[in-house]
Scaffold this active site. Structure first.
Site, PDB file in Angstrom:
ATOM      1  N   ALA A 114       0.763  -1.250   0.000  1.00 13.78           N
ATOM      2  CA  ALA A 114       0.000   0.000   0.000  1.00 13.78           C
ATOM      3  C   ALA A 114       0.797   1.305   0.000  1.00 13.78           C
ATOM      4  CB  ALA A 114      -0.954   0.005   1.192  1.00 13.78           C
ATOM      5  N   ALA A 115       2.081   1.287   0.421  1.00 11.76           N
ATOM      6  CA  ALA A 115       2.789   2.564   0.548  1.00 11.76           C
ATOM      7  C   ALA A 115       3.169   3.114  -0.830  1.00 11.76           C
ATOM      8  CB  ALA A 115       4.053   2.380   1.386  1.00 11.76           C
ATOM      9  N   PRO A 116       3.135   4.443  -0.997  1.00  8.29           N
ATOM     10  CA  PRO A 116       2.852   5.471   0.018  1.00  8.29           C
ATOM     11  C   PRO A 116       1.373   5.747   0.266  1.00  8.29           C
ATOM     12  CG  PRO A 116       3.495   6.505  -2.041  1.00  8.29           C
ATOM     13  CD  PRO A 116       3.625   5.029  -2.263  1.00  8.29           C
ATOM     14  N   GLY A 118      -1.386   5.840  -2.461  1.00  5.26           N
ATOM     15  CA  GLY A 118      -2.244   6.320  -3.560  1.00  5.26           C
ATOM     16  C   GLY A 118      -3.552   5.539  -3.648  1.00  5.26           C
ATOM     17  N   LYS A 119      -3.426   4.200  -3.648  1.00  4.04           N
ATOM     18  CA  LYS A 119      -4.647   3.391  -3.804  1.00  4.04           C
ATOM     19  C   LYS A 119      -5.448   3.387  -2.514  1.00  4.04           C
ATOM     20  CE  LYS A 119      -2.506   2.433  -7.631  1.00  4.04           C
ATOM     21  NZ  LYS A 119      -1.184   2.940  -7.323  1.00  4.04           N
ATOM     22  N   GLU A 137       2.003  -2.524   4.399  1.00  2.70           N
ATOM     23  CA  GLU A 137       3.248  -2.285   3.671  1.00  2.70           C
ATOM     24  C   GLU A 137       4.361  -3.074   4.355  1.00  2.70           C
ATOM     25  OE1 GLU A 137       4.530  -0.850   0.901  1.00  2.70           O
ATOM     26  OE2 GLU A 137       6.529  -1.276   1.670  1.00  2.70           O
ATOM     27  N   ARG A 142       8.450   2.905   4.826  1.00  2.00           N
ATOM     28  CA  ARG A 142       7.373   3.214   3.882  1.00  2.00           C
ATOM     29  C   ARG A 142       6.004   3.103   4.573  1.00  2.00           C
ATOM     30  NH1 ARG A 142       8.343   3.564  -1.458  1.00  2.00           N
ATOM     31  NH2 ARG A 142       6.383   2.585  -2.082  1.00  2.00           N
ATOM     32  N   ASP A 182      -1.255  -3.982  -5.683  1.00  2.98           N
ATOM     33  CA  ASP A 182      -0.575  -3.049  -6.596  1.00  2.98           C
ATOM     34  C   ASP A 182       0.901  -3.437  -6.479  1.00  2.98           C
ATOM     35  OD1 ASP A 182      -0.258  -0.853  -8.261  1.00  2.98           O
ATOM     36  OD2 ASP A 182      -0.029   0.550  -6.597  1.00  2.98           O
ATOM     37  N   CYS A 235       2.873  -1.221 -12.820  1.00  2.62           N
ATOM     38  CA  CYS A 235       3.187  -0.080 -13.696  1.00  2.62           C
ATOM     39  C   CYS A 235       4.313  -0.504 -14.633  1.00  2.62           C
ATOM     40  CB  CYS A 235       3.529   1.160 -12.884  1.00  2.62           C
ATOM     41  SG  CYS A 235       4.922   0.940 -11.782  1.00  2.62           S
TER      42      CYS A 235
HETATM   43  C1  LIG Z   1       3.794  -0.206  -6.677  1.00  4.68           C
HETATM   44  S1  LIG Z   1       4.247   0.035  -5.056  1.00  4.68           S
HETATM   45  C2  LIG Z   1       2.750   0.377  -4.259  1.00  4.68           C
HETATM   46  C3  LIG Z   1       2.196   1.745  -4.493  1.00  4.68           C
HETATM   47  C4  LIG Z   1       0.962   2.017  -3.680  1.00  4.68           C
HETATM   48  N1  LIG Z   1      -0.044   1.001  -3.885  1.00  4.68           N
HETATM   49  C5  LIG Z   1       0.375   3.373  -3.956  1.00  4.68           C
HETATM   50  O1  LIG Z   1      -0.591   3.462  -4.695  1.00  4.68           O
HETATM   51  O2  LIG Z   1       0.854   4.357  -3.392  1.00  4.68           O
HETATM   52  C6  LIG Z   1       4.607  -1.571  -4.483  1.00  4.68           C
HETATM   53  C7  LIG Z   1       4.825  -1.695  -2.999  1.00  4.68           C
HETATM   54  O3  LIG Z   1       5.144  -3.065  -2.711  1.00  4.68           O
HETATM   55  C8  LIG Z   1       6.102  -3.097  -1.677  1.00  4.68           C
HETATM   56  N2  LIG Z   1       6.837  -4.388  -1.737  1.00  4.68           N
HETATM   57  C9  LIG Z   1       8.099  -4.613  -2.148  1.00  4.68           C
HETATM   58  N3  LIG Z   1       8.415  -5.919  -2.011  1.00  4.68           N
HETATM   59  C10 LIG Z   1       7.329  -6.521  -1.512  1.00  4.68           C
HETATM   60  C11 LIG Z   1       7.042  -7.869  -1.136  1.00  4.68           C
HETATM   61  N4  LIG Z   1       7.936  -8.842  -1.297  1.00  4.68           N
HETATM   62  N5  LIG Z   1       5.827  -8.106  -0.623  1.00  4.68           N
HETATM   63  C12 LIG Z   1       4.927  -7.130  -0.483  1.00  4.68           C
HETATM   64  N6  LIG Z   1       5.138  -5.852  -0.833  1.00  4.68           N
HETATM   65  C13 LIG Z   1       6.329  -5.554  -1.337  1.00  4.68           C
HETATM   66  C14 LIG Z   1       6.976  -1.900  -1.945  1.00  4.68           C
HETATM   67  O4  LIG Z   1       7.636  -1.489  -0.778  1.00  4.68           O
HETATM   68  C15 LIG Z   1       5.963  -0.872  -2.441  1.00  4.68           C
HETATM   69  O5  LIG Z   1       5.516  -0.059  -1.401  1.00  4.68           O
END
Ligand SMILES: C[S@@+](CC[C@H](N)C(=O)[O-])C[C@H]1O[C@@H](n2cnc3c(N)ncnc32)[C@H](O)[C@@H]1O
Length: 456
Positions: A114-116, A118-119, A137, A142, A182, A235
């Site tokens: 979920a971080a930061p 947006g969704k 997260e 984060r 996401d 993305c």
């Molecule tokens: C695309 S970003 C999410 C953006 C967020 N949904 C938003 O809209 O602001 C993907 C997120 O997955 C986290 N992430 C990285 N590795 C991960 C893992 N193994 N399991 C779960 N989350 C992970 C990252 O830290 C990051 O915050």
């Protein structure tokens, strides 16, 4: 200002020339020469949310393509509108994910990566304070930013957790109506927005990411209710992380792909890049065809049965219950300020929280935010929190003090300011926008802006 042209990795060019054929020329051109569009969403949870955003943006606001609450343009992170949670900066294509997720008030919703935020902020806006949103997260730093963004957005029905997806499963097996993944991805869709995305990309990135996405999704699936919905997005353009992932889900789990009803001009996923029927119901946003950066989103329904974790009725432990004195203090305060509780009240170490009604037991979970922090009991008084000020829905007929931009600047720098009167607790409002609480004592307004957030 013209942004610098993006230099694409050679292996990337080779791969997409093969995949896209003639279309690749336009695609590379959009990535190399085009400039990234910026966007933001206004907050329907706030009093007069849209009107205020329209008032304070001097430029003519152009709607963003994939969200009714989205505009094209930029947000000033130090403006009071942003600090008060009236707008959230978000890349225009990314807004499609929340629109597709379409959470409903009263549901149990998980935003797993979920971080930061947006969704999560988009989902919270759709839920209108009703139901339960769990925003998770994996990385602590984060997760802290996520928690601050949820607070600014004025959300009362969200908890923020800090776990790897698999760690959540024992707590939430078969629990959620809707889960948004996401996913962390190879970020090809961000190439022209973020030069680091280009630097970090290697030919192997999509397959590395695919493996991680499969791990995350295998946990997500276990937390869905029968007929619950999974929204998956990335993305990136890579088929390995999009059509191949959806094919893997359909081949390994009892899920079906849902049609995404969108009037906007988006493209469908490419059936030839996966191995199951229905990939044309998924959505792709290409920079050479649509506004915004690259994105992929799919919606699936889960038809299986996961074991449900016994909904342990959360019995308030004795130390979590309000004492008679605390109850009296809170009742007086909430009546003065017309704050209506939709969740339950819990006290942890004299901190008062409004906890979402549908919350199961949180024992053993790392929780950064257990709903809305309403304030603290101190000796014989109640001190309202900054989070509560940002979650206030009404500013009429309550003790308010209208402040100027200059006074707001003093306030966010942690300073007191002078104002005739002796009203005690007041909600500070700037042009009717709640910006914090202050305590007016004999002509001085004492400052309660959180130390950690101060800026000048
Ligand atoms: C695309 S970003 C999410 C953006 C967020 N949904 C938003 O809209 O602001 C993907 C997120 O997955 C986290 N992430 C990285 N590795 C991960 C893992 N193994 N399991 C779960 N989350 C992970 C990252 O830290 C990051 O915050």
């Amino acid at each position: 200002m013209k942004e610098e042209a993006t230099t694409l990795p050679q292996q990337f060019i080779k791969k997409y020339r093969l995949l896209l054929g003639e279309e690749s020329t336009e695609f590379f051109c959009a990535l190399e020469q085009g400039s990234a569009k910026k966007g933001f969403r206004w907050n329907p949870l706030k009093p007069a949310g849209l009107a205020m955003v329209q008032t304070y943006h001097s430029e003519e606001l152009q709607p963003a393509p994939y969200s009714n609450e989205g505009f094209l343009g930029t947000v000033n992170g130090k403006s009071f509108l942003h600090q008060a949670g009236y707008e959230y900066s978000q890349e225009p294509s990314a807004m499609i994910v929340g629109t597709v997720a379409a959470a409903k008030p009263g549901e149990k919703v998980l935003d797993l990566c979920a971080a930061p935020g947006g969704k999560s902020t988009q989902l919270a806006a759709q839920m209108r304070g009703k139901g339960l949103l769990v925003s998770n997260e994996i990385f602590p730093k984060r997760a802290k930013i996520l928690s601050e963004n949820i607070e600014r957005w004025g959300v009362s029905n969200a908890i923020v957790t800090n776990h790897a997806p698999a760690e959540l499963v024992p707590h939430f097996s078969g629990f959620f109506d809707r889960i948004v993944v996401d996913a962390p991805c190879s970020g090809e869709g961000m190439f022209r927005k973020d030069p680091n995305a280009v630097k970090e990309w290697t030919e192997e990135s999509p397959l590395h990411c695919q493996k991680r996405q499969q791990e995350i999704l295998s946990s997500a699936i276990k937390m869905l209710k029968h007929e619950g919905q999974l929204i998956y997005s990335t993305c990136t353009f890579a088929p390995e992380e999009n059509e191949e992932i959806i094919s893997w889900l359909v081949e390994n789990y009892p899920v079906t792909i849902e049609e995404i009803p969108l009037s906007q001009t988006v493209s469908s996923g490419r059936p030839e890049w996966g191995s199951v029927d229905g990939l044309d119901k998924t959505v792709r946003i290409w920079p050479h065809e649509n506004q915004g950066e690259g994105h992929f989103v799919a919606k699936l329904t889960f038809h299986g049965q996961n074991p449900t974790c016994k909904e342990k009725k959360v019995r308030k432990k004795r130390k979590e219950q309000l004492t008679k004195e605390q109850e009296k203090l809170w009742t007086e305060f909430s009546m003065d300020f017309h704050y209506e509780i939709t969740g339950r009240l819990l006290v942890f170490n004299d901190h008062l929280w409004e906890v979402p009604e549908l919350l199961p037991s949180l024992d053993g979970l790392k929780v950064m935010r257990t709903g809305l922090h309403l304030g603290d009991f101190k000796k014989n008084r109640f001190e309202p929190s900054y989070a509560l000020a940002l979650a206030m829905k009404k500013t009429e007929n309550i003790p308010c003090l209208s402040i100027t931009q200059k006074e707001w600047q003093s306030y966010t720098a942690g300073e007191t300011f002078q104002r005739d009167g002796d009203q005690g607790w007041v909600l500070l409002v700037l042009d009717k926008i709640p910006v914090g609480f202050g305590k007016q004592v004999k002509g001085t307004v004492k400052n309660f802006f959180p130390k950690g957030l101060r800026f000048r």
